[in-house]
Motif scaffolding. Structure first.
Motif, PDB file in Angstrom:
ATOM      1  N   TYR A  23       0.840  -1.199   0.000  1.00 11.41           N
ATOM      2  CA  TYR A  23       0.000   0.000   0.000  1.00 11.41           C
ATOM      3  C   TYR A  23       0.879   1.255   0.000  1.00 11.41           C
ATOM      4  O   TYR A  23       0.687   2.176  -0.796  1.00 11.41           O
ATOM      5  CB  TYR A  23      -0.946   0.035   1.217  1.00 11.41           C
ATOM      6  CG  TYR A  23      -1.624   1.387   1.342  1.00 11.41           C
ATOM      7  CD1 TYR A  23      -2.734   1.685   0.585  1.00 11.41           C
ATOM      8  CD2 TYR A  23      -1.107   2.380   2.183  1.00 11.41           C
ATOM      9  CE1 TYR A  23      -3.333   2.948   0.649  1.00 11.41           C
ATOM     10  CE2 TYR A  23      -1.684   3.633   2.256  1.00 11.41           C
ATOM     11  CZ  TYR A  23      -2.801   3.911   1.490  1.00 11.41           C
ATOM     12  OH  TYR A  23      -3.366   5.163   1.545  1.00 11.41           O
ATOM     13  N   ILE A  24       1.834   1.284   0.899  1.00 13.45           N
ATOM     14  CA  ILE A  24       2.678   2.468   1.061  1.00 13.45           C
ATOM     15  C   ILE A  24       3.409   2.807  -0.230  1.00 13.45           C
ATOM     16  O   ILE A  24       3.543   3.979  -0.588  1.00 13.45           O
ATOM     17  CB  ILE A  24       3.680   2.269   2.219  1.00 13.45           C
ATOM     18  CG1 ILE A  24       2.945   2.089   3.554  1.00 13.45           C
ATOM     19  CG2 ILE A  24       4.688   3.416   2.296  1.00 13.45           C
ATOM     20  CD1 ILE A  24       2.100   3.261   4.003  1.00 13.45           C
ATOM     21  N   LEU A  25       3.874   1.816  -0.965  1.00 13.44           N
ATOM     22  CA  LEU A  25       4.662   2.058  -2.176  1.00 13.44           C
ATOM     23  C   LEU A  25       3.834   2.044  -3.459  1.00 13.44           C
ATOM     24  O   LEU A  25       4.398   2.125  -4.544  1.00 13.44           O
ATOM     25  CB  LEU A  25       5.798   1.036  -2.276  1.00 13.44           C
ATOM     26  CG  LEU A  25       6.881   1.185  -1.208  1.00 13.44           C
ATOM     27  CD1 LEU A  25       7.886   0.049  -1.310  1.00 13.44           C
ATOM     28  CD2 LEU A  25       7.566   2.537  -1.296  1.00 13.44           C
ATOM     29  N   ARG A  42      13.731  10.878   5.038  1.00 11.40           N
ATOM     30  CA  ARG A  42      13.901  11.610   6.300  1.00 11.40           C
ATOM     31  C   ARG A  42      13.765  10.667   7.498  1.00 11.40           C
ATOM     32  O   ARG A  42      14.576  10.714   8.429  1.00 11.40           O
ATOM     33  CB  ARG A  42      12.892  12.769   6.394  1.00 11.40           C
ATOM     34  CG  ARG A  42      13.053  13.617   7.631  1.00 11.40           C
ATOM     35  CD  ARG A  42      14.366  14.340   7.674  1.00 11.40           C
ATOM     36  NE  ARG A  42      14.443  15.213   8.852  1.00 11.40           N
ATOM     37  CZ  ARG A  42      15.518  15.837   9.248  1.00 11.40           C
ATOM     38  NH1 ARG A  42      16.640  15.729   8.566  1.00 11.40           N
ATOM     39  NH2 ARG A  42      15.479  16.594  10.306  1.00 11.40           N
ATOM     40  N   ILE A  43      12.772   9.802   7.464  1.00 11.21           N
ATOM     41  CA  ILE A  43      12.608   8.845   8.559  1.00 11.21           C
ATOM     42  C   ILE A  43      13.801   7.891   8.613  1.00 11.21           C
ATOM     43  O   ILE A  43      14.349   7.620   9.687  1.00 11.21           O
ATOM     44  CB  ILE A  43      11.276   8.077   8.420  1.00 11.21           C
ATOM     45  CG1 ILE A  43      10.083   9.005   8.698  1.00 11.21           C
ATOM     46  CG2 ILE A  43      11.245   6.839   9.307  1.00 11.21           C
ATOM     47  CD1 ILE A  43       9.973   9.529  10.126  1.00 11.21           C
ATOM     48  N   GLY A 124       5.213   6.005   9.672  1.00 12.98           N
ATOM     49  CA  GLY A 124       5.078   4.888  10.600  1.00 12.98           C
ATOM     50  C   GLY A 124       5.629   3.592  10.022  1.00 12.98           C
ATOM     51  O   GLY A 124       6.352   2.855  10.699  1.00 12.98           O
ATOM     52  N   GLN A 125       5.307   3.318   8.771  1.00 14.96           N
ATOM     53  CA  GLN A 125       5.806   2.108   8.121  1.00 14.96           C
ATOM     54  C   GLN A 125       7.329   2.099   8.072  1.00 14.96           C
ATOM     55  O   GLN A 125       7.973   1.099   8.387  1.00 14.96           O
ATOM     56  CB  GLN A 125       5.235   2.001   6.701  1.00 14.96           C
ATOM     57  CG  GLN A 125       5.940   1.025   5.784  1.00 14.96           C
ATOM     58  CD  GLN A 125       5.714  -0.440   6.116  1.00 14.96           C
ATOM     59  OE1 GLN A 125       5.020  -0.775   7.061  1.00 14.96           O
ATOM     60  NE2 GLN A 125       6.309  -1.317   5.345  1.00 14.96           N
ATOM     61  N   SER A 130      12.821   0.621   9.541  1.00 12.63           N
ATOM     62  CA  SER A 130      14.154   1.003  10.021  1.00 12.63           C
ATOM     63  C   SER A 130      14.503   0.287  11.315  1.00 12.63           C
ATOM     64  O   SER A 130      15.642  -0.162  11.505  1.00 12.63           O
ATOM     65  CB  SER A 130      14.231   2.521  10.216  1.00 12.63           C
ATOM     66  OG  SER A 130      14.110   3.184   8.981  1.00 12.63           O
ATOM     67  N   MET A 131      13.530   0.162  12.220  1.00 10.06           N
ATOM     68  CA  MET A 131      13.772  -0.554  13.474  1.00 10.06           C
ATOM     69  C   MET A 131      14.135  -2.009  13.204  1.00 10.06           C
ATOM     70  O   MET A 131      15.061  -2.546  13.812  1.00 10.06           O
ATOM     71  CB  MET A 131      12.531  -0.469  14.371  1.00 10.06           C
ATOM     72  CG  MET A 131      12.311   0.900  14.961  1.00 10.06           C
ATOM     73  SD  MET A 131      10.726   1.183  15.807  1.00 10.06           S
ATOM     74  CE  MET A 131      10.220  -0.377  16.402  1.00 10.06           C
TER      75      MET A 131
END
Length: 153
Positions: A23-25, A42-43, A124-125, A130-131
């Motif tokens: 969804y995000i991409l 940035r995130i 958020g995604q 990244s985590m």
């Protein structure tokens, strides 16, 4: 890609991860690709995710960002008002997990309500990505090199 090799160790989690990530991409995310990549980069930078930064550096260029703009994402300075609002939103989400009313109003002066929601969804995604990348120690893919600004001492 090494991210998928790592996440494939838990196939059910990978399947769920790919559903939201798609969804995000996708074009279902109402943010234009360039603006989406500003949020992702940035995130990724704020999370000190070398893998994420490296992958999306190239995706960002394909989405219309210049090398100079990508470099400026690190400092968050030197952008037009709409891009600055995206950077501020990322900074606030990263530091406070909340976008202030004033920054939300800035976003809304440039983007639709759905696009503003997609800023939050995207940030958020990619905080989660990244985590995972950082914690699981996912290595860069062959032929890639780590941006010196993201070397963790």
């Amino acid at each position: 890609l090494n991210i998928f090799k790592t996440l494939a160790r838990d196939p059910k989690a990978l399947t769920a991860f790919l559903a939201w990530g798609s969804y995000i991409l996708s074009k279902r995310n109402s943010l234009p690709a360039r603006e989406r990549e500003i949020v992702i980069l940035r995130i990724g930078y704020l999370c000190r995710s070398g893998y994420e930064w490296t992958q999306h550096h190239e995706i960002g260029k394909r989405s219309g960002l210049t090398d100079e703009e990508i470099e400026r994402i690190k400092s968050g300075r030197g952008f037009n008002n709409a891009d600055t609002a995206l950077i501020k939103a990322c900074d606030e989400l990263h530091s406070r997990q909340f976008i202030s009313d004033s920054t939300w109003a800035e976003l809304r002066s440039h983007f639709s309500e759905k696009q503003c929601m997609d800023v939050v969804f995207t940030a958020g995604q990619y905080t989660q990505v990244s985590m995972m990348l950082n914690t699981f120690g996912v290595q860069l893919d062959p032929g890639q090199s780590l941006d010196p600004d993201l070397i963790v001492p």
